[in-house]
Design an enzyme around this catalytic site. Structure first.
Site: not given
Lengths: 416, 416
Positions: B154, B327, B360
């Site tokens: 991330s 994601d 995600h």
């Protein structure tokens, strides 16, 4: 111009009643007994669907008081509805009704209740089914029995589907645009977060904020709108339109109000969302936003039936599901599921997919994509020339037989 | 256990300096001079990456005060980092540093400033580049020159990419997991909305809410977390996990607090988001949330260079971009663009795509998917057995030559 009609006592699906439901509406064109098209507005839309001269623009007869509704949303489908347009008001008698719970003149939280004070959260909870029943009531007053068509987008498309389920004999053609049989979990979540933005705004005050001396929960409503706005756009359209650009000095809004925030750019996309949210708070009521999103979230076509197919099985008309590839609020896949269910219920159905990266907004901003299939569906049903079913790639556009039996579909199932 | 090291005066990219930057960190395993792996945490993560015994669990030497950091996030990658795990702490010396601006012991808004009062928004704005530079400073103190690898997910993946750009000679392998060269417009918007939830909470009070007698902006921070949480999940995973089910009576939270809301179900997904948001507000600082999301939003790999490729051109190591099909926060397409840019910059690169509908969060909750390619990338670079490039479908997994020239890649570019 909007007219307002009082339709008497109304019992909501929740079991509560109000003494006198008032419905704000507009009509366009002339009714010939068989040409009525009900257009259902989306979440924050109004009865003001077109800038065409409204045939409810009268006064002195026994129907409807002509009113000027302050702050009303702009004509939200003016490119689609009007003289010579896809929903041609020289051909059809178009009716659009502000749904109960909204804030454009129909009964709802900001409207005055029996004690001449705004209802606030004392207004009964509303459902999409209540909208449909209220519309039926108004159409009775207008002398409209069967509808040629019901057309609606977004939650207005749920409203249109609800007509096919609730009054299956009363409508010949249903166009469900950018909609679904029910909202998915992700959208339920975002709606719940949007409502929370309103109810945690101290100025919301439990829904009691009316009166000139009271601040309205503008921060919370603006947040709700920003969230909604992101849901209406696609990644691609946002990226193309705004990228990561910083807004200029003359951008709307003060930008971030924390000292550290001022080191970082106030971006164009944020300025755009702020501008839109700010203007939204001047035209929409926070309690209505709570009511209408709850109605949308709660809607489930299959409710009361075993399945979507069974819910639609009594519908003798035809269905057009119109979806948009870039729409993540109401997805193509959801329309596909809806179309399959309708076919399972023996409803002649076309699922017309528009290739667009405009997101959910496509149904509002792409009249060139939406207009032709709508026009031809209204005229000729699922066999209409510009109506293209996604399973029908090889055939001529608007080809044959989209019922499960692939039988030819008659243009008119409701003679005269 | 966390140690905290003071690394002296630190000048942030914004130009402001603080006298003494403190960095909270954990280390696992033993340093052998060539086996250091820096793990970069995500937005709201901490230095506590694993429950493995921390080698910074010491006191009495000249480095770091052992501290117990209250309310620290749980070990966020315990399934991936530890003895015998993909990032094997019996093999590698793993270092994880709480980034400046965060709230787990490093200098940031809630930490005490020079006057022994919390910095609040007087803390300088931070950037991902500041994180990288602070990590470099700490590693110097720990005696770590070159890193065997930097791994991050991330915004931690942006941090990892920043190492390749900023200190291209200092790292042999960079694994950028579920990340991108920059955030897209949609995510910029949602982050801005999340920040607005905090700054419009009256308890935020311009960032000045510290002290036992002051309420913290819990409503705003909870809203920000709910929005973030939706970004971390996919439509599919939310639908599968929660559907449209109503929460039971023992569900977390009171549910909606408006009278009309009580007519409608409080749904499981809302209860889940509320539960998570509530626990988040007990462990995270609202100002830190503003700081760290701004750093993430601002990050642009190409900044200061003409392009991503040029930004990575000096990097002599290898790059693994790991992305997840479900994601939508950091998309597969963004990793594809990153990988293409790295190859344009002559960086041996693999883009390993994991088929997952977890959204995600997949990089945190699918150790079985994430572990093998990471393990083999750390061991053998882009030629690692379980490293599969998406362009390499026909070859054996972990096949040959993903540099633009398709030349074999040596396992060690940094002898000794």
């Amino acid at each position: 111009m909007t007219a307002v009609e009082s339709v008497g006592e109304f019992r909501f699906e929740c079991g509560e009643s109000i003494e006198n439901l008032r419905l704000a509406y507009e009509t366009y064109g002339e009714f010939d007994g068989d040409n009525a098209v009900l257009v259902c507005h989306a979440l924050t839309g109004s009865q003001h669907v077109s800038n065409a001269p409204s045939s409810a623009d009268h006064d002195g007869d026994d129907l409807g008081d002509a009113v000027e509704t302050a702050g009303q949303a702009r004509a939200w489908w003016n490119d689609v509805v009007g003289p010579g347009k896809a929903i041609d008001t020289t051909e059809y008698y178009v009716v659009c009704v502000n749904v109960p719970g909204s804030c454009y003149g129909s009964s709802g939280p900001p409207a005055d209740g029996p004690d001449d004070e705004p209802w606030g959260t004392e207004f009964p909870p509303v459902t999409v089914g209540d909208w449909t029943r209220a519309q039926r009531r108004l159409l009775d007053r207008l002398g409209v029995g069967r509808l040629h068509a019901v057309v609606g987008g977004s939650v207005g498309g749920m409203n249109a589907l609800d007509w096919a389920k609730r009054f299956p004999d009363d409508v010949r053609r249903v166009a469900a645009v950018a909609t679904a049989s029910r909202l998915d979990t992700q959208c339920l979540s975002l709606d719940a977060i949007a409502r929370r933005a309103i109810t945690t705004d101290p100025d919301w005050n439990g829904g009691d904020y009316y009166g000139d001396d009271r601040p309205s929960p503008a921060d919370g409503l603006a947040q709700a709108r920003r969230i909604g706005h992101v849901m209406y756009l696609s990644k691609a359209s946002m990226g193309r339109k705004f990228g990561r650009r910083a807004a200029g000095r003359d951008a709307f809004g003060d930008g971030p109000d924390d000292p550290t925030g001022r080191f970082f750019p106030y971006r164009e996309v944020e300025s755009y969302l702020d501008y839109n949210a700010d203007s939204f708070t001047t035209r929409f009521d926070a309690n209505s936003y709570l009511y209408l999103t709850r109605a949308m979230d709660e809607y489930d076509l299959a409710a009361g039936y075993g399945s979507d197919a069974e819910a639609l099985a009594a519908f003798e008309g035809e269905l057009l599901a119109l979806s948009f590839t870039g729409d993540w609020h109401f997805t193509v896949e959801q329309s596909r599921v809806l179309a399959a269910a309708a076919r399972d219920g023996d409803v002649p159905t076309a699922h017309h997919v528009v290739d667009s990266d405009h997101g959910h907004d496509a149904f509002l901003v792409e009249p060139e994509s939406v207009g032709p299939p709508l026009r031809d569906f209204l005229a000729d049903g699922v066999g209409g020339r510009a109506v293209r079913d996604e399973d029908d790639d090889d055939g001529p556009p608007g080809g044959r037989g989209r019922g499960p039996d692939r039988a030819p579909v008659h243009a008119s199932l409701f003679p005269g």
